[in-house]
Scaffold this active site. Sequence first.
Site, PDB file in Angstrom:
ATOM      1  N   LEU A 146       0.865  -1.175   0.000  1.00 21.82           N
ATOM      2  CA  LEU A 146       0.000   0.000   0.000  1.00 21.82           C
ATOM      3  C   LEU A 146       0.904   1.228   0.000  1.00 21.82           C
ATOM      4  CD1 LEU A 146      -2.702  -0.887   2.722  1.00 21.82           C
ATOM      5  CD2 LEU A 146      -3.010  -0.912   0.236  1.00 21.82           C
ATOM      6  N   ASP A 147       0.446   2.299  -0.624  1.00 25.03           N
ATOM      7  CA  ASP A 147       1.209   3.544  -0.582  1.00 25.03           C
ATOM      8  C   ASP A 147       1.420   3.970   0.869  1.00 25.03           C
ATOM      9  OD1 ASP A 147       1.138   3.600  -3.328  1.00 25.03           O
ATOM     10  OD2 ASP A 147      -0.469   5.086  -3.455  1.00 25.03           O
ATOM     11  N   ARG A 148       2.448   4.725   1.090  1.00 29.06           N
ATOM     12  CA  ARG A 148       2.788   5.186   2.441  1.00 29.06           C
ATOM     13  C   ARG A 148       1.603   5.849   3.142  1.00 29.06           C
ATOM     14  NH1 ARG A 148       8.302   8.558   3.665  1.00 29.06           N
ATOM     15  NH2 ARG A 148       8.170   8.623   5.934  1.00 29.06           N
ATOM     16  N   THR A 150      -1.620   5.583   2.289  1.00 25.89           N
ATOM     17  CA  THR A 150      -2.866   4.822   2.203  1.00 25.89           C
ATOM     18  C   THR A 150      -2.904   3.863   3.384  1.00 25.89           C
ATOM     19  OG1 THR A 150      -2.866   4.924  -0.207  1.00 25.89           O
ATOM     20  CG2 THR A 150      -4.246   3.243   0.803  1.00 25.89           C
ATOM     21  N   ARG A 258      -5.717   6.681  -7.213  1.00 24.16           N
ATOM     22  CA  ARG A 258      -5.457   8.118  -7.134  1.00 24.16           C
ATOM     23  C   ARG A 258      -5.465   8.750  -8.523  1.00 24.16           C
ATOM     24  NH1 ARG A 258      -0.106   8.158  -3.517  1.00 24.16           N
ATOM     25  NH2 ARG A 258      -0.314  10.434  -3.808  1.00 24.16           N
TER      26      ARG A 258
END
Length: 339
Positions: A146-148, A150, A258
């Site tokens: 997961l993105d930092r 998110t 996004r």
Amino acid sequence: MSRVQTLKVEADDAGSRLDRWFKRHFPGLKHGHLEKLLRTGQVRVDGARAEASTRVEKGQAIRVPPLPENVTEPSAEKSRPSLDIKEGDEAFIQSLVLYKDDAVMVINKPHGLATQGGPGITRHLDGMLDFLRFGKKQRPRLVHRLDRDTSGVLVLARTVPAAAALAEAFRARETRKVYWALVAGVPKPHQGTIKLALAKVARGPNRTDEHMIAVRKGEPHFDEAKHAITHYALMGRAASELSWLAMMPVTGRTHQLRAHAAAIGTPIMGDRKYGGDASKLTGAAENKLHLHARRIVMKNPSGGVIEVTAPLPPHMRHTWSLFGFDANDKRDPFREMEE
């Protein structure tokens, strides 16, 4: 030098390559030395010669020849500590566990914690995975990322066979992930599917900022773009200013949700990278990324189905309260797509 040993393959190691089995149990053994032992037939699996790529199975007997003194003791998988471990991190990371069985673990990743290390990142989940062994010899393995910024459900494999099965399930799109997002404006239609290819481009004065852009056929970068599909559905709205969306990615491209949200004119709030000024939150709401991996449904490698829901992070719970949204809403507009 040590003596000859015969070691049995345990269930947690089933499906491993032979060279990785040695790396876990004899971390001091150099790869070149192992290759020489294999080439000369000194390492055997159930009495037969083997190669580095040989897959070992539970119960098989591995002949380990005499080894140098510094690698003679079988060892649990070598720890990979974070560069920035703090007091209390063990209790903290264990408090994130939402589901755990012998093969699989699911945690609720916090907003702001990177999944893995990288330039300038000294604190990350991968560096704390040893705290999630819970008695296992091996540390759990990250199955996806997961993105930092998110938050939400993140799946870990606790055994080698589980890691292989889960990785294949993600590749085959057999897992169903539902995200919640707060976006600017209201999408039209209120429910639909975004099918826009995504290409990675470099931006910024030194062209070091990688950015995903949605492109259509005939537009620049389309030839190197990868197809991407996202389902979305309106869950709530605050007049025409903001919307609460459920989003389900079919593909798993970098920054897909996004970039897709921004491409249809409803950027995710707090997403400065893709939303710019339109995504800036003001007033009592915190100006952080409002994207949360809310729910996952997947096959359990041990049998059955795992279904896990992650509570919202504090900043999104606060925003949901401000706009009168139900943070415990159990609706799933994509359930019929499970079949």
